[in-house]
Motif scaffolding. Structure first.
Motif, PDB file in Angstrom:
ATOM      1  N   GLY A 100       0.734  -1.380  -0.080  1.00  0.00           N
ATOM      2  CA  GLY A 100       0.098   0.082   0.033  1.00  0.00           C
ATOM      3  C   GLY A 100       0.766   1.100  -0.166  1.00  0.00           C
ATOM      4  O   GLY A 100       0.301   2.528   0.329  1.00  0.00           O
ATOM      5  N   ALA A 101       2.136   1.266  -0.238  1.00  0.00           N
ATOM      6  CA  ALA A 101       2.919   2.406  -0.137  1.00  0.00           C
ATOM      7  C   ALA A 101       2.425   3.509  -1.194  1.00  0.00           C
ATOM      8  O   ALA A 101       2.668   4.722  -0.882  1.00  0.00           O
ATOM      9  CB  ALA A 101       4.306   1.927  -0.745  1.00  0.00           C
ATOM     10  N   PRO A 102       2.048   3.253  -2.372  1.00  0.00           N
ATOM     11  CA  PRO A 102       1.681   4.269  -3.214  1.00  0.00           C
ATOM     12  C   PRO A 102       0.358   5.009  -2.665  1.00  0.00           C
ATOM     13  O   PRO A 102       0.318   6.243  -3.023  1.00  0.00           O
ATOM     14  CB  PRO A 102       1.134   3.543  -4.460  1.00  0.00           C
ATOM     15  N   VAL A 103      -0.160   4.348  -2.048  1.00  0.00           N
ATOM     16  CA  VAL A 103      -1.514   4.860  -1.199  1.00  0.00           C
ATOM     17  C   VAL A 103      -1.130   5.636   0.223  1.00  0.00           C
ATOM     18  O   VAL A 103      -1.624   6.724   0.526  1.00  0.00           O
ATOM     19  CB  VAL A 103      -2.709   4.105  -0.985  1.00  0.00           C
ATOM     20  N   MET A 163      11.011   4.343   3.460  1.00  0.00           N
ATOM     21  CA  MET A 163      10.849   3.086   4.332  1.00  0.00           C
ATOM     22  C   MET A 163       9.943   2.001   3.811  1.00  0.00           C
ATOM     23  O   MET A 163      10.162   1.156   3.552  1.00  0.00           O
ATOM     24  CB  MET A 163      10.629   3.316   5.971  1.00  0.00           C
ATOM     25  N   MET A 164       8.815   2.892   3.674  1.00  0.00           N
ATOM     26  CA  MET A 164       7.660   1.895   3.147  1.00  0.00           C
ATOM     27  C   MET A 164       7.771   1.343   1.698  1.00  0.00           C
ATOM     28  O   MET A 164       7.661   0.233   1.325  1.00  0.00           O
ATOM     29  CB  MET A 164       6.303   2.823   3.110  1.00  0.00           C
ATOM     30  N   TYR A 165       8.556   2.385   0.604  1.00  0.00           N
ATOM     31  CA  TYR A 165       8.750   2.152  -0.693  1.00  0.00           C
ATOM     32  C   TYR A 165      10.117   0.987  -0.606  1.00  0.00           C
ATOM     33  O   TYR A 165      10.143   0.194  -1.506  1.00  0.00           O
ATOM     34  CB  TYR A 165       9.116   3.242  -1.295  1.00  0.00           C
ATOM     35  N   GLY A 166      10.996   1.063   0.299  1.00  0.00           N
ATOM     36  CA  GLY A 166      12.020   0.317   0.533  1.00  0.00           C
ATOM     37  C   GLY A 166      11.681  -1.187   0.787  1.00  0.00           C
ATOM     38  O   GLY A 166      12.282  -2.101   0.395  1.00  0.00           O
ATOM     39  N   ALA A 167      10.641  -1.387   1.566  1.00  0.00           N
ATOM     40  CA  ALA A 167      10.124  -2.466   1.932  1.00  0.00           C
ATOM     41  C   ALA A 167       9.802  -3.398   0.805  1.00  0.00           C
ATOM     42  O   ALA A 167       9.818  -4.314   0.700  1.00  0.00           O
ATOM     43  CB  ALA A 167       8.897  -2.544   3.000  1.00  0.00           C
ATOM     44  N   ARG A 168       9.042  -2.585  -0.329  1.00  0.00           N
ATOM     45  CA  ARG A 168       8.607  -3.219  -1.356  1.00  0.00           C
ATOM     46  C   ARG A 168       9.918  -3.900  -2.148  1.00  0.00           C
ATOM     47  O   ARG A 168       9.870  -5.065  -2.561  1.00  0.00           O
ATOM     48  CB  ARG A 168       8.120  -2.198  -2.524  1.00  0.00           C
ATOM     49  N   THR A 169      11.006  -3.071  -2.065  1.00  0.00           N
ATOM     50  CA  THR A 169      12.140  -3.753  -2.898  1.00  0.00           C
ATOM     51  C   THR A 169      13.136  -4.851  -1.993  1.00  0.00           C
ATOM     52  O   THR A 169      12.933  -5.828  -2.494  1.00  0.00           O
ATOM     53  CB  THR A 169      13.156  -2.629  -3.151  1.00  0.00           C
ATOM     54  N   THR A 170      13.126  -4.603  -0.640  1.00  0.00           N
ATOM     55  CA  THR A 170      13.744  -5.215   0.017  1.00  0.00           C
ATOM     56  C   THR A 170      13.079  -6.822   0.402  1.00  0.00           C
ATOM     57  O   THR A 170      13.519  -7.858   0.213  1.00  0.00           O
ATOM     58  CB  THR A 170      14.174  -4.776   1.553  1.00  0.00           C
TER      59      THR A 170
END
Length: 283
Positions: free
Chosen positions: A29-32, A69-76
């Protein structure tokens, strides 16, 4: 159902599942949910303190740390899950083939595994990235190449334990096809232990991905990733330690949670293991 019942009756397992669920929901849900664009630079607002607008403050370029951090979680997390899924698939296929057929099939696969395991995994990953070039795609390929042999050997040993069971022997004598025995008996019997193996190693893969990104060999700026955030924060560690502590603590928590959850999953699939541990602690 008994496995799920034991799992949900374990408070540590429930806590771990909640933490993992929160991290995954935040990543998806990072984009939102993210309050700001993770790549938006505002140098006039660098190192801003925690506030309603910036719950975790900002970094040296004025970017929102919570958003990164939220978008980084998507990658990590998702790259680690993707890497682990492919690796465990390759290891399962080769491990089942080696453990079930034995003979020359086992010898060929195991000798290749011996060669692969003779190299330290970190050195192999660095060597492969040196040949293929830096980037997340090449990092995933390098991690899979470095890890598949270990999974293959572990899953082979699991399959061998079940290969001598009476119901497997009866299936062979009854004339059941190899495909039927593997898909209906071997795979369901070993699936729980394979899941435990994957969960316990998930933390290691997250550390590998983050470590390589920290060294500048994985994700490249301005993409948000926890290891890359550590790399960017190391230059201001003495003046602003929180810049490094936030992604560092996140990696620590997630890796620890996967390790604890893998242990709980092992107890759920093997109650005797849990009883043995409790007895050892009491003694």
């Amino acid at each position: 159902m008994s496995v799920l019942k034991r799992l949900f009756s374990d408070k540590i397992a429930v806590f771990c599942m909640l933490v993992i669920a929160v991290v995954i929901i935040a990543a998806i849900g990072a984009p939102v949910l993210a309050p700001h664009d993770p790549a938006e630079i505002d140098v006039t607002n660098k190192f801003a303190a925690m506030s309603a607008a910036y719950p975790l403050g900002t970094d040296q370029l004025g970017r929102c740390l919570l958003s990164r951090m939220m978008y980084g979680a998507r990658t990590t997390i998702f790259v680690s899950l993707y890497t682990m899924t492919i690796t465990i698939f390759i290891g399962s296929v080769l491990g089942i083939l080696a453990g079930f057929f034995r003979g020359w099939v086992d010898e060929v696969i195991m000798r290749i595994c011996d060669i692969m395991l003779s190299f330290p995994s970190e050195v192999m990953i660095l060597s492969i990235i040196g040949v293929l070039g830096i980037g997340m795609k090449n990092l995933v390929i390098a991690t899979i190449i470095a890890k598949w042999a270990w999974y293959t050997r572990m899953i082979r040993s699991i399959v061998i334990q079940y290969n001598d069971k009476n119901y497997i022997r009866f299936s062979k004598v009854a004339g059941c096809s190899t495909w039927h025995i593997i898909t209906k008996h071997i795979l369901p019997s070993t699936l729980g232990e394979i899941a435990v193996l994957a969960t316990l190693d998930m933390g290691g893969i997250i550390l590998n991905i983050s470590a390589m990104s920290f060294l500048g060999l994985g994700v490249q700026p301005p993409t948000a990733e926890w290891g890359m955030m550590l790399n960017e924060a190391k230059t201001v560690l003495m003046l602003h330690p929180s810049q490094m502590m936030i992604p560092g603590i996140a990696i620590l928590i997630v890796v620890a949670v996967f390790n604890f959850f893998g242990d709980c999953l092992q107890d759920a699939f093997n109650p005797k293991h849990s009883s043995y541990k409790k007895k050892a602690v009491n003694e």
